[in-house]
Design an enzyme around this catalytic site. Structure first.
Site, PDB file in Angstrom:
ATOM      1  N   GLN A 128       0.820  -1.216   0.000  1.00 31.61           N
ATOM      2  CA  GLN A 128       0.000   0.000   0.000  1.00 31.61           C
ATOM      3  C   GLN A 128       0.856   1.269   0.000  1.00 31.61           C
ATOM      4  OE1 GLN A 128      -3.120  -0.272   3.055  1.00 31.61           O
ATOM      5  NE2 GLN A 128      -4.438  -1.279   1.543  1.00 31.61           N
ATOM      6  N   LYS A 177       4.001   6.460   8.738  1.00 30.61           N
ATOM      7  CA  LYS A 177       3.415   5.770   9.887  1.00 30.61           C
ATOM      8  C   LYS A 177       4.318   5.840  11.112  1.00 30.61           C
ATOM      9  CE  LYS A 177       1.140   1.452  11.234  1.00 30.61           C
ATOM     10  NZ  LYS A 177       0.677   0.117  10.783  1.00 30.61           N
TER      11      LYS A 177
END
Length: 611
Positions: A128, A177
Protein backbone atom coordinates in the site's frame (compact mmCIF):
# COMPACT_ATOMS: atom_id res chain seq x y z
CA UNK A 1 -10.45 33.94 0.82
CA UNK A 2 -9.67 36.70 3.28
CA UNK A 3 -6.94 36.54 5.87
CA UNK A 4 -9.59 36.93 8.59
CA UNK A 5 -11.42 33.82 7.44
CA UNK A 6 -8.19 31.86 7.45
CA UNK A 7 -7.03 32.75 10.96
CA UNK A 8 -6.77 29.71 13.28
CA UNK A 9 -8.42 29.58 16.65
CA UNK A 10 -5.82 31.04 19.05
CA UNK A 11 -4.66 28.41 21.53
CA UNK A 12 -1.59 28.10 23.65
CA UNK A 13 -0.07 24.89 24.94
CA UNK A 14 3.20 24.41 26.75
CA UNK A 15 5.47 21.50 25.90
CA UNK A 16 3.61 18.19 26.28
CA UNK A 17 5.04 14.73 25.56
CA UNK A 18 2.84 12.61 23.28
CA UNK A 19 2.91 10.57 20.09
CA UNK A 20 3.00 12.09 16.63
CA UNK A 21 -0.58 10.89 16.15
CA UNK A 22 -1.74 12.69 19.28
CA UNK A 23 0.18 15.75 18.10
CA UNK A 24 -1.70 15.61 14.78
CA UNK A 25 -5.11 15.63 16.47
CA UNK A 26 -4.07 18.38 18.86
CA UNK A 27 -2.83 20.41 15.90
CA UNK A 28 -6.15 19.98 14.08
CA UNK A 29 -7.95 21.18 17.21
CA UNK A 30 -5.61 24.16 17.45
CA UNK A 31 -6.21 25.35 13.88
CA UNK A 32 -9.96 25.17 14.44
CA UNK A 33 -10.79 22.07 12.40
CA UNK A 34 -14.24 20.92 13.48
CA UNK A 35 -15.10 18.15 11.00
CA UNK A 36 -12.96 15.53 9.26
CA UNK A 37 -14.30 13.21 6.56
CA UNK A 38 -12.33 10.01 6.19
CA UNK A 39 -11.73 6.25 6.31
CA UNK A 40 -9.08 4.52 8.44
CA UNK A 41 -6.50 2.09 7.13
CA UNK A 42 -3.15 0.66 8.15
CA UNK A 43 -0.82 3.64 7.64
CA UNK A 44 -3.18 6.26 9.06
CA UNK A 45 -4.51 4.01 11.84
CA UNK A 46 -2.29 5.46 14.59
CA UNK A 47 -4.06 8.82 14.08
CA UNK A 48 -7.50 7.28 14.53
CA UNK A 49 -6.85 6.18 18.11
CA UNK A 50 -6.42 9.69 19.62
CA UNK A 51 -9.08 11.01 17.24
CA UNK A 52 -11.57 8.85 19.16
CA UNK A 53 -10.85 10.89 22.31
CA UNK A 54 -11.16 14.34 20.72
CA UNK A 55 -14.13 16.41 21.88
CA UNK A 56 -13.47 19.17 19.33
CA UNK A 57 -13.00 17.30 16.05
CA UNK A 58 -15.92 15.32 14.64
CA UNK A 59 -14.95 12.50 12.33
CA UNK A 60 -17.48 11.35 9.74
CA UNK A 61 -16.80 7.86 8.43
CA UNK A 62 -17.50 7.92 4.69
CA UNK A 63 -17.95 4.94 2.37
CA UNK A 64 -15.35 5.92 -0.23
CA UNK A 65 -12.40 8.28 -0.09
CA UNK A 66 -13.71 10.21 -3.09
CA UNK A 67 -16.78 10.97 -0.97
CA UNK A 68 -14.49 12.27 1.79
CA UNK A 69 -12.75 14.65 -0.60
CA UNK A 70 -15.93 16.04 -2.16
CA UNK A 71 -17.52 16.35 1.28
CA UNK A 72 -14.55 18.42 2.43
CA UNK A 73 -15.02 20.61 -0.64
CA UNK A 74 -18.75 21.06 -0.04
CA UNK A 75 -18.04 21.87 3.60
CA UNK A 76 -15.49 24.50 2.58
CA UNK A 77 -17.69 26.08 -0.09
CA UNK A 78 -20.70 26.32 2.21
CA UNK A 79 -18.93 27.50 5.37
CA UNK A 80 -15.93 29.46 4.09
CA UNK A 81 -13.70 27.35 6.36
CA UNK A 82 -11.00 24.88 5.37
CA UNK A 83 -12.40 21.42 4.64
CA UNK A 84 -10.51 18.37 5.90
CA UNK A 85 -10.39 14.81 4.62
CA UNK A 86 -8.27 11.86 5.72
CA UNK A 87 -7.25 8.56 4.13
CA UNK A 88 -4.67 5.85 4.41
CA UNK A 89 -1.75 5.19 2.08
CA UNK A 90 -1.78 3.68 -1.39
CA UNK A 91 -5.31 3.21 -2.76
CA UNK A 92 -6.82 5.27 0.04
CA UNK A 93 -4.67 8.23 -0.95
CA UNK A 94 -5.10 7.74 -4.69
CA UNK A 95 -8.89 7.69 -4.26
CA UNK A 96 -8.51 11.30 -3.08
CA UNK A 97 -6.84 12.37 -6.33
CA UNK A 98 -10.09 13.24 -8.14
CA UNK A 99 -11.55 15.46 -5.38
CA UNK A 100 -8.14 17.09 -4.88
CA UNK A 101 -7.98 17.90 -8.60
CA UNK A 102 -11.55 19.16 -8.42
CA UNK A 103 -10.74 21.46 -5.49
CA UNK A 104 -7.62 22.70 -7.27
CA UNK A 105 -9.54 23.68 -10.41
CA UNK A 106 -12.20 25.52 -8.39
CA UNK A 107 -9.80 27.10 -5.85
CA UNK A 108 -11.39 25.44 -2.81
CA UNK A 109 -9.43 25.37 0.47
CA UNK A 110 -9.11 21.79 1.69
CA UNK A 111 -6.40 19.92 3.58
CA UNK A 112 -6.05 16.24 2.72
CA UNK A 113 -4.19 14.18 5.34
CA UNK A 114 -2.88 10.81 4.23
CA UNK A 115 -0.95 8.09 5.99
CA UNK A 116 2.22 6.83 4.35
CA UNK A 117 4.26 3.68 4.85
CA UNK A 118 7.08 3.87 7.38
CA UNK A 119 9.86 6.23 6.32
CA UNK A 120 12.44 3.46 5.89
CA UNK A 121 10.05 1.64 3.53
CA UNK A 122 9.39 4.64 1.28
CA UNK A 123 10.65 3.86 -2.22
CA UNK A 124 10.68 0.06 -1.74
CA UNK A 125 7.24 -0.62 -3.26
CA UNK A 126 6.02 -1.58 0.18
CA UNK A 127 2.48 -2.81 0.72
CA UNK A 128 0.00 0.00 0.00
CA UNK A 129 2.75 2.44 -0.90
CA UNK A 130 2.09 5.21 -3.41
CA UNK A 131 4.02 8.42 -3.96
CA UNK A 132 0.98 10.58 -3.30
CA UNK A 133 3.06 13.75 -3.05
CA UNK A 134 4.46 13.11 -6.51
CA UNK A 135 1.06 12.12 -7.88
CA UNK A 136 -0.66 15.24 -6.57
CA UNK A 137 2.10 17.76 -7.17
CA UNK A 138 0.38 19.26 -10.27
CA UNK A 139 -3.02 19.44 -8.54
CA UNK A 140 -2.20 20.82 -5.10
CA UNK A 141 -1.31 24.31 -4.06
CA UNK A 142 1.42 22.69 -1.95
CA UNK A 143 2.08 19.32 -0.36
CA UNK A 144 4.21 17.95 2.47
CA UNK A 145 5.82 14.61 3.29
CA UNK A 146 6.34 14.35 7.05
CA UNK A 147 8.84 11.80 8.37
CA UNK A 148 9.66 13.49 11.71
CA UNK A 149 6.97 13.66 14.39
CA UNK A 150 8.36 16.97 15.63
CA UNK A 151 7.35 18.62 12.35
CA UNK A 152 3.64 17.73 12.55
CA UNK A 153 2.29 20.85 14.35
CA UNK A 154 4.23 23.24 12.12
CA UNK A 155 3.21 21.44 8.94
CA UNK A 156 -0.48 21.38 9.90
CA UNK A 157 -0.38 25.11 10.71
CA UNK A 158 1.33 25.84 7.40
CA UNK A 159 -1.06 23.62 5.45
CA UNK A 160 -4.14 25.40 6.76
CA UNK A 161 -2.56 28.81 6.20
CA UNK A 162 -1.58 28.00 2.61
CA UNK A 163 -4.95 26.44 1.81
CA UNK A 164 -6.96 29.41 3.01
CA UNK A 165 -4.90 32.46 2.08
CA UNK A 166 -4.09 34.04 -1.26
CA UNK A 167 -5.80 32.02 -3.96
CA UNK A 168 -7.35 29.18 -1.94
CA UNK A 169 -6.65 25.60 -2.90
CA UNK A 170 -5.97 22.06 -1.72
CA UNK A 171 -2.92 21.15 0.36
CA UNK A 172 -1.86 17.56 1.01
CA UNK A 173 -0.07 16.39 4.16
CA UNK A 174 1.39 12.87 3.83
CA UNK A 175 2.63 11.50 7.17
CA UNK A 176 4.80 8.39 7.51
CA UNK A 177 3.42 5.77 9.89
CA UNK A 178 6.52 5.78 12.07
CA UNK A 179 6.23 9.55 12.48
CA UNK A 180 2.70 9.05 13.81
CA UNK A 181 3.91 6.36 16.22
CA UNK A 182 7.05 8.14 17.42
CA UNK A 183 7.22 10.05 20.69
CA UNK A 184 7.47 13.83 20.40
CA UNK A 185 6.72 17.04 22.26
CA UNK A 186 3.69 19.10 21.27
CA UNK A 187 3.93 22.90 21.41
CA UNK A 188 1.43 25.50 20.23
CA UNK A 189 1.48 28.03 18.70
CA UNK A 190 4.25 27.16 16.29
CA UNK A 191 6.51 29.30 14.18
CA UNK A 192 5.77 28.71 10.50
CA UNK A 193 8.54 28.54 7.92
CA UNK A 194 7.13 29.94 4.69
CA UNK A 195 9.66 32.55 3.56
CA UNK A 196 8.59 32.44 -0.10
CA UNK A 197 4.86 32.57 0.48
CA UNK A 198 3.55 36.13 0.68
CA UNK A 199 0.32 36.58 -1.28
CA UNK A 200 -0.31 40.13 -2.39
CA UNK A 201 -3.69 41.30 -1.09
CA UNK A 202 -3.47 45.09 -1.36
CA UNK A 203 -3.86 46.37 -4.94
CA UNK A 204 -1.63 49.02 -6.46
CA UNK A 205 -3.26 52.46 -6.22
CA UNK A 206 -2.17 53.53 -9.71
CA UNK A 207 -3.82 50.49 -11.29
CA UNK A 208 -7.02 51.18 -9.37
CA UNK A 209 -7.10 54.75 -10.67
CA UNK A 210 -6.52 53.59 -14.24
CA UNK A 211 -9.31 51.03 -13.95
CA UNK A 212 -11.74 53.63 -12.59
CA UNK A 213 -10.93 55.99 -15.48
CA UNK A 214 -11.62 53.26 -18.04
CA UNK A 215 -14.92 52.49 -16.35
CA UNK A 216 -15.85 56.17 -16.36
CA UNK A 217 -15.14 56.70 -20.05
CA UNK A 218 -16.34 53.42 -21.52
CA UNK A 219 -19.71 53.23 -23.25
CA UNK A 220 -20.30 49.46 -23.13
CA UNK A 221 -18.72 48.04 -19.95
CA UNK A 222 -19.47 44.70 -18.31
CA UNK A 223 -18.55 43.62 -14.80
CA UNK A 224 -17.40 40.05 -15.48
CA UNK A 225 -17.54 38.38 -12.05
CA UNK A 226 -15.91 35.06 -11.15
CA UNK A 227 -15.75 32.78 -8.15
CA UNK A 228 -12.88 34.77 -6.63
CA UNK A 229 -15.41 37.36 -5.48
CA UNK A 230 -17.15 34.69 -3.41
CA UNK A 231 -13.85 33.37 -2.07
CA UNK A 232 -12.92 36.89 -0.93
CA UNK A 233 -16.34 37.42 0.68
CA UNK A 234 -16.67 40.55 -1.44
CA UNK A 235 -20.33 40.31 -2.47
CA UNK A 236 -21.42 43.36 -0.48
CA UNK A 237 -18.70 45.46 -2.05
CA UNK A 238 -19.56 44.12 -5.51
CA UNK A 239 -23.17 45.24 -5.19
CA UNK A 240 -22.10 48.70 -4.05
CA UNK A 241 -19.73 49.04 -7.02
CA UNK A 242 -22.32 47.81 -9.51
CA UNK A 243 -25.05 50.12 -8.26
CA UNK A 244 -22.63 53.05 -8.02
CA UNK A 245 -21.61 52.70 -11.67
CA UNK A 246 -24.81 51.31 -13.16
CA UNK A 247 -22.78 48.82 -15.21
CA UNK A 248 -24.23 45.43 -16.21
CA UNK A 249 -23.06 42.36 -14.29
CA UNK A 250 -22.52 38.77 -15.45
CA UNK A 251 -21.67 36.02 -12.97
CA UNK A 252 -19.87 32.86 -14.06
CA UNK A 253 -20.94 29.35 -13.11
CA UNK A 254 -18.60 29.52 -10.11
CA UNK A 255 -19.90 32.95 -9.07
CA UNK A 256 -23.67 32.36 -8.97
CA UNK A 257 -25.02 34.04 -5.86
CA UNK A 258 -22.25 36.65 -5.80
CA UNK A 259 -24.75 39.14 -7.24
CA UNK A 260 -28.52 38.60 -6.91
CA UNK A 261 -30.08 36.94 -9.95
CA UNK A 262 -33.14 39.16 -9.46
CA UNK A 263 -31.17 42.41 -9.62
CA UNK A 264 -32.02 44.62 -12.63
CA UNK A 265 -28.32 44.94 -13.52
CA UNK A 266 -27.75 41.19 -13.65
CA UNK A 267 -27.66 39.77 -17.18
CA UNK A 268 -27.19 36.16 -16.11
CA UNK A 269 -24.43 33.66 -16.60
CA UNK A 270 -21.98 33.83 -19.53
CA UNK A 271 -20.46 30.85 -21.25
CA UNK A 272 -21.32 27.76 -23.25
CA UNK A 273 -24.82 27.56 -21.75
CA UNK A 274 -25.13 31.14 -20.56
CA UNK A 275 -27.89 33.57 -21.36
CA UNK A 276 -27.88 35.23 -24.77
CA UNK A 277 -27.74 38.65 -23.11
CA UNK A 278 -24.71 37.75 -20.96
CA UNK A 279 -22.75 36.06 -23.74
CA UNK A 280 -23.48 38.81 -26.24
CA UNK A 281 -22.74 41.60 -23.76
CA UNK A 282 -19.20 40.26 -23.43
CA UNK A 283 -18.85 40.02 -27.21
CA UNK A 284 -20.05 43.60 -27.85
CA UNK A 285 -18.47 45.28 -24.79
CA UNK A 286 -15.80 47.94 -25.06
CA UNK A 287 -14.57 47.17 -21.52
CA UNK A 288 -14.48 43.92 -19.57
CA UNK A 289 -13.97 44.49 -15.87
CA UNK A 290 -12.92 40.97 -14.83
CA UNK A 291 -13.03 40.35 -11.08
CA UNK A 292 -11.76 37.06 -9.66
CA UNK A 293 -12.18 35.13 -12.88
CA UNK A 294 -9.79 33.37 -15.23
CA UNK A 295 -11.12 33.70 -18.80
CA UNK A 296 -11.62 29.95 -19.06
CA UNK A 297 -12.59 28.32 -22.34
CA UNK A 298 -16.18 27.60 -21.31
CA UNK A 299 -16.73 31.38 -21.02
CA UNK A 300 -14.60 32.65 -23.88
CA UNK A 301 -15.46 30.11 -26.55
CA UNK A 302 -12.88 30.40 -29.32
CA UNK A 303 -10.41 32.65 -27.58
CA UNK A 304 -9.21 34.65 -30.60
CA UNK A 305 -12.78 35.82 -31.25
CA UNK A 306 -13.71 36.60 -27.65
CA UNK A 307 -14.73 40.18 -26.80
CA UNK A 308 -12.94 41.63 -29.85
CA UNK A 309 -13.78 45.29 -29.09
CA UNK A 310 -13.00 45.26 -25.36
CA UNK A 311 -10.21 46.64 -23.28
CA UNK A 312 -9.49 44.39 -20.30
CA UNK A 313 -9.18 45.22 -16.63
CA UNK A 314 -8.23 41.95 -14.94
CA UNK A 315 -8.19 41.81 -11.14
CA UNK A 316 -7.15 38.57 -9.44
CA UNK A 317 -5.38 37.35 -6.32
CA UNK A 318 -3.23 35.04 -8.45
CA UNK A 319 -0.80 36.92 -10.71
CA UNK A 320 -0.35 33.77 -12.81
CA UNK A 321 -3.91 34.13 -14.10
CA UNK A 322 -3.46 37.67 -15.38
CA UNK A 323 -2.51 37.60 -19.03
CA UNK A 324 -2.61 33.78 -19.17
CA UNK A 325 -5.49 33.63 -21.66
CA UNK A 326 -6.17 37.27 -22.53
CA UNK A 327 -3.77 40.20 -22.25
CA UNK A 328 -4.84 42.78 -19.70
CA UNK A 329 -4.74 46.52 -20.39
CA UNK A 330 -4.90 47.15 -16.65
CA UNK A 331 -3.69 44.24 -14.50
CA UNK A 332 -4.55 44.37 -10.80
CA UNK A 333 -3.17 41.84 -8.32
CA UNK A 334 -4.85 41.63 -4.94
CA UNK A 335 -7.71 40.37 -2.82
CA UNK A 336 -11.05 40.99 -4.53
CA UNK A 337 -12.62 42.62 -1.49
CA UNK A 338 -9.77 45.08 -1.11
CA UNK A 339 -9.71 45.73 -4.86
CA UNK A 340 -13.44 46.45 -5.06
CA UNK A 341 -13.37 48.58 -1.92
CA UNK A 342 -10.59 50.72 -3.40
CA UNK A 343 -12.42 50.86 -6.74
CA UNK A 344 -15.53 52.23 -5.04
CA UNK A 345 -13.50 55.13 -3.67
CA UNK A 346 -11.79 55.74 -7.03
CA UNK A 347 -15.12 55.65 -8.91
CA UNK A 348 -16.62 58.14 -6.46
CA UNK A 349 -13.66 60.43 -7.10
CA UNK A 350 -14.16 60.08 -10.86
CA UNK A 351 -17.83 60.90 -10.50
CA UNK A 352 -17.08 63.97 -8.37
CA UNK A 353 -14.45 65.20 -10.81
CA UNK A 354 -16.80 64.73 -13.76
CA UNK A 355 -19.60 66.58 -12.01
CA UNK A 356 -17.30 69.48 -11.11
CA UNK A 357 -16.08 69.70 -14.72
CA UNK A 358 -19.55 69.28 -16.20
CA UNK A 359 -18.41 66.20 -18.13
CA UNK A 360 -20.49 63.18 -19.02
CA UNK A 361 -19.08 60.04 -17.42
CA UNK A 362 -20.57 56.62 -16.63
CA UNK A 363 -23.13 57.18 -19.40
CA UNK A 364 -24.49 53.74 -20.32
CA UNK A 365 -28.02 54.59 -21.47
CA UNK A 366 -27.64 53.42 -25.06
CA UNK A 367 -25.86 50.28 -23.89
CA UNK A 368 -28.72 49.38 -21.56
CA UNK A 369 -31.25 49.86 -24.36
CA UNK A 370 -29.37 47.26 -26.39
CA UNK A 371 -28.93 44.90 -23.44
CA UNK A 372 -32.57 45.09 -22.43
CA UNK A 373 -33.65 44.37 -25.99
CA UNK A 374 -31.52 41.20 -26.06
CA UNK A 375 -32.73 40.21 -22.62
CA UNK A 376 -36.38 40.65 -23.65
CA UNK A 377 -36.04 38.96 -27.05
CA UNK A 378 -33.96 35.97 -25.94
CA UNK A 379 -34.86 35.00 -22.36
CA UNK A 380 -33.69 31.67 -20.99
CA UNK A 381 -36.60 29.25 -21.32
CA UNK A 382 -37.56 25.75 -22.35
CA UNK A 383 -40.10 23.87 -24.41
CA UNK A 384 -42.78 22.03 -22.45
CA UNK A 385 -42.50 18.25 -22.33
CA UNK A 386 -44.93 16.12 -24.31
CA UNK A 387 -48.34 15.70 -22.71
CA UNK A 388 -48.21 13.81 -19.45
CA UNK A 389 -44.42 13.88 -19.16
CA UNK A 390 -42.18 15.73 -16.75
CA UNK A 391 -39.82 18.35 -18.12
CA UNK A 392 -36.46 18.30 -16.26
CA UNK A 393 -36.30 22.09 -16.39
CA UNK A 394 -39.77 22.30 -14.84
CA UNK A 395 -38.74 19.97 -12.01
CA UNK A 396 -35.63 21.99 -11.16
CA UNK A 397 -37.38 25.34 -11.54
CA UNK A 398 -40.19 24.22 -9.23
CA UNK A 399 -37.74 22.96 -6.60
CA UNK A 400 -36.07 26.36 -6.62
CA UNK A 401 -39.39 28.19 -6.34
CA UNK A 402 -40.73 26.06 -3.49
CA UNK A 403 -37.49 25.65 -1.53
CA UNK A 404 -36.34 29.25 -1.94
CA UNK A 405 -33.08 31.20 -2.03
CA UNK A 406 -31.97 30.44 1.55
CA UNK A 407 -31.27 26.79 0.76
CA UNK A 408 -27.93 25.41 -0.39
CA UNK A 409 -28.00 23.65 -3.76
CA UNK A 410 -25.26 21.22 -4.84
CA UNK A 411 -25.28 19.96 -8.42
CA UNK A 412 -23.62 17.08 -10.18
CA UNK A 413 -22.25 17.57 -13.69
CA UNK A 414 -24.14 17.60 -16.95
CA UNK A 415 -27.52 18.79 -18.17
CA UNK A 416 -29.03 18.94 -14.69
CA UNK A 417 -26.13 21.14 -13.55
CA UNK A 418 -26.75 23.63 -16.33
CA UNK A 419 -30.53 23.62 -15.80
CA UNK A 420 -30.00 24.22 -12.08
CA UNK A 421 -27.73 27.17 -12.87
CA UNK A 422 -30.38 28.57 -15.24
CA UNK A 423 -33.68 27.90 -13.46
CA UNK A 424 -32.90 28.26 -9.76
CA UNK A 425 -32.63 31.87 -8.62
CA UNK A 426 -29.46 32.44 -6.62
CA UNK A 427 -29.77 35.51 -4.45
CA UNK A 428 -27.12 34.88 -1.79
CA UNK A 429 -23.48 33.78 -1.65
CA UNK A 430 -22.49 30.22 -0.69
CA UNK A 431 -25.81 28.74 -1.85
CA UNK A 432 -24.58 27.16 -5.11
CA UNK A 433 -22.02 24.35 -5.03
CA UNK A 434 -20.83 22.61 -8.16
CA UNK A 435 -17.79 21.22 -9.90
CA UNK A 436 -16.99 23.92 -12.45
CA UNK A 437 -13.42 23.48 -13.61
CA UNK A 438 -13.03 19.70 -13.46
CA UNK A 439 -16.65 18.80 -14.19
CA UNK A 440 -16.59 15.85 -11.81
CA UNK A 441 -19.52 13.46 -12.05
CA UNK A 442 -20.48 12.17 -8.61
CA UNK A 443 -19.81 15.49 -6.91
CA UNK A 444 -23.34 16.36 -5.75
CA UNK A 445 -24.24 13.84 -3.03
CA UNK A 446 -20.97 14.00 -1.02
CA UNK A 447 -20.68 17.78 -1.50
CA UNK A 448 -24.23 18.22 -0.21
CA UNK A 449 -23.31 15.97 2.71
CA UNK A 450 -20.31 18.16 3.53
CA UNK A 451 -22.37 21.34 3.23
CA UNK A 452 -25.06 19.98 5.57
CA UNK A 453 -22.44 18.82 8.07
CA UNK A 454 -20.98 22.33 8.10
CA UNK A 455 -24.34 24.14 8.05
CA UNK A 456 -26.72 21.83 9.95
CA UNK A 457 -29.49 24.42 10.15
CA UNK A 458 -29.57 24.99 6.38
CA UNK A 459 -31.76 23.11 3.94
CA UNK A 460 -29.45 21.35 1.48
CA UNK A 461 -30.58 19.90 -1.86
CA UNK A 462 -28.46 17.85 -4.22
CA UNK A 463 -29.63 18.22 -7.82
CA UNK A 464 -28.20 15.11 -9.43
CA UNK A 465 -28.43 13.12 -12.64
CA UNK A 466 -29.02 9.40 -12.78
CA UNK A 467 -25.50 8.94 -14.16
CA UNK A 468 -23.79 11.06 -11.50
CA UNK A 469 -25.90 9.54 -8.73
CA UNK A 470 -24.64 6.05 -9.50
CA UNK A 471 -21.05 7.12 -8.90
CA UNK A 472 -21.24 8.24 -5.25
CA UNK A 473 -24.71 7.42 -3.91
CA UNK A 474 -23.17 5.17 -1.25
CA UNK A 475 -22.55 8.32 0.79
CA UNK A 476 -26.28 8.35 1.51
CA UNK A 477 -25.43 5.59 4.01
CA UNK A 478 -23.01 8.02 5.62
CA UNK A 479 -25.75 10.66 5.74
CA UNK A 480 -28.30 8.25 7.23
CA UNK A 481 -25.94 7.02 9.95
CA UNK A 482 -24.63 10.46 10.89
CA UNK A 483 -27.89 12.44 11.00
CA UNK A 484 -27.14 14.46 7.87
CA UNK A 485 -30.61 14.81 6.30
CA UNK A 486 -29.89 16.11 2.82
CA UNK A 487 -32.45 15.97 0.04
CA UNK A 488 -31.56 14.54 -3.36
CA UNK A 489 -33.45 15.19 -6.58
CA UNK A 490 -32.45 12.65 -9.23
CA UNK A 491 -33.20 14.02 -12.69
CA UNK A 492 -33.65 10.61 -14.24
CA UNK A 493 -33.74 10.59 -18.02
CA UNK A 494 -32.23 7.12 -18.32
CA UNK A 495 -29.06 8.33 -20.00
CA UNK A 496 -25.84 10.29 -19.73
CA UNK A 497 -27.79 13.36 -20.73
CA UNK A 498 -25.16 15.89 -21.76
CA UNK A 499 -23.20 13.32 -23.75
CA UNK A 500 -26.48 12.22 -25.36
CA UNK A 501 -27.20 15.85 -26.28
CA UNK A 502 -23.85 16.08 -28.06
CA UNK A 503 -24.56 12.78 -29.82
CA UNK A 504 -27.89 14.23 -30.96
CA UNK A 505 -26.33 17.43 -32.28
CA UNK A 506 -22.94 16.31 -33.55
CA UNK A 507 -23.00 12.50 -34.01
CA UNK A 508 -26.15 11.97 -36.09
CA UNK A 509 -28.14 10.64 -33.13
CA UNK A 510 -25.87 7.62 -32.74
CA UNK A 511 -26.31 6.99 -29.01
CA UNK A 512 -23.20 4.96 -28.31
CA UNK A 513 -23.04 3.86 -24.67
CA UNK A 514 -25.12 6.64 -23.17
CA UNK A 515 -28.29 4.66 -22.31
CA UNK A 516 -28.23 3.73 -18.63
CA UNK A 517 -31.32 1.51 -18.38
CA UNK A 518 -31.70 -1.98 -19.81
CA UNK A 519 -34.58 -1.32 -22.21
CA UNK A 520 -34.61 0.03 -25.76
CA UNK A 521 -35.09 3.69 -26.61
CA UNK A 522 -38.69 4.30 -25.56
CA UNK A 523 -41.34 6.99 -25.80
CA UNK A 524 -39.04 9.66 -24.40
CA UNK A 525 -40.15 9.31 -20.79
CA UNK A 526 -36.77 8.21 -19.52
CA UNK A 527 -36.46 4.62 -18.26
CA UNK A 528 -39.80 2.85 -18.43
CA UNK A 529 -41.12 0.79 -15.52
CA UNK A 530 -39.52 -2.65 -15.64
CA UNK A 531 -36.23 -1.33 -17.07
CA UNK A 532 -35.12 0.66 -14.02
CA UNK A 533 -31.87 -0.95 -12.95
CA UNK A 534 -31.17 0.06 -10.31
CA UNK A 535 -34.52 1.04 -8.87
CA UNK A 536 -33.50 4.25 -7.13
CA UNK A 537 -36.41 4.12 -4.70
CA UNK A 538 -35.53 0.63 -3.45
CA UNK A 539 -31.82 1.46 -3.45
CA UNK A 540 -32.34 4.62 -1.41
CA UNK A 541 -34.60 2.88 1.08
CA UNK A 542 -31.94 0.19 1.52
CA UNK A 543 -29.47 2.94 2.45
CA UNK A 544 -31.70 4.30 5.22
CA UNK A 545 -33.37 7.11 3.27
CA UNK A 546 -36.91 8.16 2.56
CA UNK A 547 -37.54 7.55 -1.13
CA UNK A 548 -40.16 8.99 -3.46
CA UNK A 549 -40.84 8.81 -7.17
CA UNK A 550 -42.50 11.41 -9.39
CA UNK A 551 -43.52 10.69 -12.98
CA UNK A 552 -46.43 13.06 -13.68
CA UNK A 553 -46.51 16.87 -13.79
CA UNK A 554 -49.66 16.97 -11.67
CA UNK A 555 -47.81 15.23 -8.79
CA UNK A 556 -44.77 17.51 -8.84
CA UNK A 557 -45.72 20.01 -6.13
CA UNK A 558 -47.05 17.38 -3.75
CA UNK A 559 -43.89 15.29 -4.01
CA UNK A 560 -41.61 18.28 -3.39
CA UNK A 561 -43.78 19.31 -0.42
CA UNK A 562 -43.55 15.81 1.04
CA UNK A 563 -39.78 15.78 0.65
CA UNK A 564 -39.54 19.15 2.39
CA UNK A 565 -41.62 17.86 5.31
CA UNK A 566 -39.31 14.90 5.99
CA UNK A 567 -36.34 16.12 8.02
CA UNK A 568 -35.18 13.24 10.22
CA UNK A 569 -33.37 11.30 7.47
CA UNK A 570 -32.10 11.87 3.92
CA UNK A 571 -34.79 12.08 1.24
CA UNK A 572 -34.31 10.90 -2.35
CA UNK A 573 -36.76 11.71 -5.14
CA UNK A 574 -36.56 9.84 -8.44
CA UNK A 575 -37.95 12.27 -11.02
CA UNK A 576 -38.64 10.37 -14.26
CA UNK A 577 -38.21 13.07 -16.91
CA UNK A 578 -38.42 13.51 -20.65
CA UNK A 579 -35.15 12.22 -22.13
CA UNK A 580 -34.97 14.42 -25.23
CA UNK A 581 -34.80 17.76 -23.40
CA UNK A 582 -31.69 19.79 -24.22
CA UNK A 583 -29.79 22.62 -22.61
CA UNK A 584 -30.16 25.95 -24.44
CA UNK A 585 -28.70 28.47 -25.17
CA UNK A 586 -25.52 26.81 -26.40
CA UNK A 587 -22.16 27.75 -27.85
CA UNK A 588 -20.68 24.62 -29.40
CA UNK A 589 -17.22 23.72 -28.09
CA UNK A 590 -14.42 25.35 -30.06
CA UNK A 591 -16.66 27.88 -31.79
CA UNK A 592 -17.00 31.62 -31.34
CA UNK A 593 -19.46 33.09 -28.86
CA UNK A 594 -20.81 35.00 -31.86
CA UNK A 595 -22.27 31.67 -32.99
CA UNK A 596 -24.48 31.22 -29.94
CA UNK A 597 -27.79 29.44 -30.51
CA UNK A 598 -30.74 30.58 -28.43
CA UNK A 599 -32.43 27.25 -29.20
CA UNK A 600 -31.91 24.50 -31.73
CA UNK A 601 -31.42 26.11 -35.16
CA UNK A 602 -32.28 29.55 -33.70
CA UNK A 603 -29.42 32.00 -34.12
CA UNK A 604 -30.07 35.41 -32.54
CA UNK A 605 -30.22 38.50 -34.74
CA UNK A 606 -28.24 41.29 -33.14
CA UNK A 607 -28.83 43.74 -35.96
CA UNK A 608 -25.20 44.25 -36.94
CA UNK A 609 -22.65 42.91 -39.39
CA UNK A 610 -21.17 40.56 -36.78
CA UNK A 611 -24.26 38.34 -36.55
Amino acid sequence: MTEQAAAPVPQHAGPEPMTGAQSLIRSLEAVGAETVFGIPGGAILPAYDPLMDSTKVRHILVRHEQGAGHAATGYAQATGKVGVCMATSGPGATNLVTPIADAYMDSVPIVAITGQVASKAIGTDAFQEADICGITMPITKHNFLVTDAADIPRVIAEAFHIAATGRPGPVLVDIAKDALQARTVFRWPVETQLPGYRPVTKPHAKQIREAAKLLATSKRPVLYVGGGVLKAQATTELRILAELTGAPVVTTLMALGAFPDSHDQHLGMPGMHGSVAAVTALQKADLLFALGTRFDDRVTGRLDTFAPFAKIVHADIDPAEIGKNRAADVPIVGDAREIIADLIVAVQQEQSAAQAAGEARFEYGAWWEQLNAWRKTYPVGYDPAPEGMLSPQQVIERIGQKVGPDAIYAAGVGQHQMWASQFINFEKPATWLNSGGAGTMGYAVPAAMGAKAGCPDATVWAIDGDGCFQMTNQELVTCALNNIPIKVAIINNGSLGMVRQWQTLFYNQRYSNTVLHDGPENDGRGPAAGTRIPDFVKLSEAMGCYALRCERPEDLDAVIDKAMALNDAPVVIDFIVHQDAMVWPMVAAGTSNDEILAARDVRPDFGDEND
